[in-house]
Structure formats: structure tokens, C-alpha cells
Write a protein that holds these residues in place. Structure first.
Motif, PDB file in Angstrom:
ATOM      1  N   TYR A 225     -49.950   8.324 -31.786  1.00  0.00           N
ATOM      2  CA  TYR A 225     -48.914   8.590 -32.792  1.00  0.00           C
ATOM      3  C   TYR A 225     -48.975  10.036 -33.242  1.00  0.00           C
ATOM      4  CZ  TYR A 225     -45.875   8.006 -36.783  1.00  0.00           C
ATOM      5  OH  TYR A 225     -44.848   8.137 -37.674  1.00  0.00           O
TER       6      TYR A 225
ATOM      7  N   GLU B 251     -45.906   5.430 -25.771  1.00  0.00           N
ATOM      8  CA  GLU B 251     -44.949   4.445 -26.275  1.00  0.00           C
ATOM      9  C   GLU B 251     -43.739   4.365 -25.338  1.00  0.00           C
ATOM     10  OE1 GLU B 251     -43.759   1.845 -29.642  1.00  0.00           O
ATOM     11  OE2 GLU B 251     -45.600   2.567 -28.706  1.00  0.00           O
TER      12      GLU B 251
ATOM     13  N   THR C 100     -38.136  -0.309 -29.273  1.00  0.00           N
ATOM     14  CA  THR C 100     -39.398  -0.627 -28.632  1.00  0.00           C
ATOM     15  C   THR C 100     -39.285  -2.086 -28.210  1.00  0.00           C
ATOM     16  OG1 THR C 100     -40.440  -1.443 -30.655  1.00  0.00           O
ATOM     17  CG2 THR C 100     -40.595   0.928 -30.215  1.00  0.00           C
TER      18      THR C 100
ATOM     19  N   GLY D 258     -46.194  10.124 -30.121  1.00  0.00           N
ATOM     20  CA  GLY D 258     -45.746   8.893 -29.480  1.00  0.00           C
ATOM     21  C   GLY D 258     -46.146   8.765 -28.030  1.00  0.00           C
TER      22      GLY D 258
ATOM     23  N   CYS E 211     -36.104   0.737 -33.395  1.00  0.00           N
ATOM     24  CA  CYS E 211     -37.027   1.621 -34.094  1.00  0.00           C
ATOM     25  C   CYS E 211     -36.329   2.851 -34.645  1.00  0.00           C
ATOM     26  CB  CYS E 211     -38.171   2.042 -33.184  1.00  0.00           C
ATOM     27  SG  CYS E 211     -37.680   3.030 -31.741  1.00  0.00           S
TER      28      CYS E 211
ATOM     29  N   ARG F 117     -50.065   5.158 -40.084  1.00  0.00           N
ATOM     30  CA  ARG F 117     -49.121   6.104 -39.482  1.00  0.00           C
ATOM     31  C   ARG F 117     -48.657   7.146 -40.497  1.00  0.00           C
ATOM     32  NH1 ARG F 117     -45.023   2.712 -35.535  1.00  0.00           N
ATOM     33  NH2 ARG F 117     -46.467   2.476 -33.800  1.00  0.00           N
TER      34      ARG F 117
ATOM     35  N   GLU G 253     -38.519  13.079 -32.846  1.00  0.00           N
ATOM     36  CA  GLU G 253     -39.292  12.024 -33.517  1.00  0.00           C
ATOM     37  C   GLU G 253     -40.398  11.488 -32.613  1.00  0.00           C
ATOM     38  OE1 GLU G 253     -40.217   9.385 -36.699  1.00  0.00           O
ATOM     39  OE2 GLU G 253     -38.979  11.191 -36.592  1.00  0.00           O
ATOM     40  N   PHE G 254     -40.109  11.352 -31.313  1.00  0.00           N
ATOM     41  CA  PHE G 254     -41.077  10.825 -30.353  1.00  0.00           C
ATOM     42  C   PHE G 254     -41.195  11.786 -29.169  1.00  0.00           C
ATOM     43  CE2 PHE G 254     -39.010   7.137 -32.388  1.00  0.00           C
ATOM     44  CZ  PHE G 254     -40.118   6.544 -32.973  1.00  0.00           C
TER      45      PHE G 254
ATOM     46  N   ALA H 140     -43.236  10.327 -26.130  1.00  0.00           N
ATOM     47  CA  ALA H 140     -43.043   8.936 -25.717  1.00  0.00           C
ATOM     48  C   ALA H 140     -42.318   8.892 -24.383  1.00  0.00           C
ATOM     49  CB  ALA H 140     -42.245   8.182 -26.773  1.00  0.00           C
TER      50      ALA H 140
END
Length: 276
Positions: A103, A110, A129, A107, A134, A64, A152-153, A156
Motif C-alpha cells: 500500500y 493489487e 477489486t 498499490g 474501490c 492504511r 491513487e494506485f 497496482a
């Protein structure tokens, strides 16, 4: 008590071996003097996952980090120790999180549930998660906290849950609130980083509440006396505020140094811990 400490030392040794290489369960058992079944149970109880899962997370963390830095997917896979692209699935690492493509795509795929709670030190966003917490973000602006999570995500599946209405998330929100009040907590976390970053985070979690260590002291403890900047970088990449207590690390002269959530917050968290 001495027996408990001895087992913990053996488990920490097993974790160090997993950080340094890819030992099998029988090899870990031989190195620690524990039976394979006993080691498996105790390791899972202490760290929240089996030795094999821990190794998979460590390799996935290396992968990652490389992907986050823009490395080619194939090269990153080989550098992380998978040998071939299919090995990431054969090893079970894919079950622990996102595929490399996901990733790198922010994300995508996710599943993350999150809440914002009022705590003794303001608002805290707690995201989980299925494996544990997380991400924790601190601040006064709920919209800004949510924006950081989405940054960040970005792709997701993010699901906001009302505080207290999720059997998995609710107790973790309470634990984070307790940590911000200066209390001792044990929170399952989904920590994925490089082997060195995890060594730093583990060292931080061993600093007693209310006490501090310098970046240089941590570096020396980890056998990297010139690695103060690397320690600071690991602290900066910590996405689980307070639970992984990077606020306990200061400059050599005793000044607070940096903190992702601002020096006033760092000072307040330390004061709460000392008071408790």
C-alpha cells in the motif's frame, strides 16, 4: 416489515460494536439477540462480508490511513491493533487487500479492473477489486480520469475492460450509471477507511435520495457535535462518488459547500435525485 427493520437495527448495532472494539461472533450474537449462525448470514447479506472480515477491514483501514500519512510501518501496525507484524497475516486481513508495504508502495500487487462509461452526467470511471468498487471518478476527460486512478494506485496492476465485457465489473458500471441518473442502487463496495470515516459514510448512505444534511447535523448524529470538520474530511476522502453520497451533505446555511467533482456536478446529482 417491522421484523425486517428490527433485524437491520440489530445488524447496525453489531456493526457499531465492531467499529468500537473487537468482539467475537458469540459476543455479537449475545449483544444482538440473534444466533451466531443467523447473525453471520444476515450480516454478510447486508454488508457483503462476515463480521470477522468487517473487523479485519476496519483494522486494515486504520493501518492504511496511518501509512498514507507517513507513519512508520511497525508503529502503524501496533496502533491499528495487530499486536505484532505477523498478526496482519494471521488475522486474514492480508487477504482483504494489500500488505502495508504494498500500500505504501502505491498499490503494488493489487489487481484492479476498470472501465469508463458514458452516464447521464458525463463520463464515470469505475474501478473494482475482487471485493467491490474501490474508486469512482467523474469528469469529461477520459485521460484525466485515468490519470487520477493511476495516481491513487500508481503501482497496482490496472486492467482496462471494455464496458459490458466483464461479468463482475459490468453490472457495477451499470449501477453507477443508474445512481448518476438518480435511481436507487445497491453496489458492492471495497470501502476501507478509519472507523470514523466509515461511520460518516454509513450515515451518508442513510440520507434519503433528494434530501440533504449539514456537516454539523451528521457530526451530532455521530455523537461528535464539534466534529463538522472531521465529517467534511471524511467526505473529501470518499473515493466512491455517488454510491457513498457525499453530495447530500451541505453547509449549515444550505449552500452546497465543497465537492471533489465541482459544485456544478454536486448540484446536478442532487437535481437528478430530486427529479427521480
Amino acid at each position: 416489515m417491522n421484523t425486517v427493520r428490527a433485524i437491520r437495527d440489530k445488524l447496525d448495532h453489531a456493526r457499531q460494536l465492531l467499529d468500537a472494539g473487537e468482539p467475537t461472533l458469540p459476543e455479537l450474537a449475545a449483544a444482538t439477540g440473534l444466533s451466531a449462525s443467523h447473525l453471520q448470514r444476515q450480516f454478510n447479506a447486508r454488508f457483503g462480508l462476515s463480521p470477522a472480515q468487517y473487523l479485519a477491514q476496519r483494522k486494515l483501514g486504520t493501518l492504511r490511513s496511518a501509512l498514507r500519512e507517513g507513519s512508520d510501518v511497525s508503529a502503524a501496525l501496533y496502533d491499528a491493533g495487530y499486536g505484532s507484524p505477523s498478526r496482519i497475516y494471521e488475522s486474514g486481513a492480508a487477504k482483504l487487500g494489500m500488505t502495508p508495504a504494498r500500500y505504501r508502495a502505491g498499490g503494488e500487487g493489487e489487481q484492479i479492473r476498470w472501465s469508463i462509461a458514458d452516464t447521464a452526467l458525463g463520463q464515470a470511471l469505475v474501478a473494482t477489486t475482487e471485493r467491490g468498487v474501490c474508486m469512482i471518478e467523474l469528469g469529461e476527460d477520459a485521460d484525466a480520469l485515468e490519470a487520477k486512478l493511476r495516481d491513487e494506485f500508481p503501482r497496482a496492476a490496472l486492467e482496462r475492460v471494455d464496458v459490458g465485457r466483464d461479468e463482475f465489473l459490468a453490472p457495477r458500471v451499470r449501477e453507477v450509471a443508474d445512481a448518476l441518473a438518480g435511481k436507487q442502487v445497491h453496489v458492492p463496495v471495497d470501502l476501507i477507511g478509519t472507523a470514523f470515516q466509515k461511520k460518516v459514510w454509513d450515515a451518508l448512505m442513510k440520507i434519503p435520495r433528494g434530501q440533504t444534511r449539514s456537516y454539523s447535523q451528521i457530526a451530532v448524529e455521530l455523537g461528535a457535535p464539534q466534529g463538522a470538520r472531521a465529517v467534511a474530511s471524511a467526505c473529501a476522502h470518499n473515493r466512491v462518488a455517488v454510491v457513498v453520497p457525499c453530495h447530500r451533505v451541505v453547509r449549515s446555511d444550505g449552500s452546497l459547500g465543497g465537492y471533489r467533482w465541482g459544485l456544478p456536478m454536486k448540484q446536478r446529482v442532487l437535481e437528478r435525485e430530486r427529479a427521480a
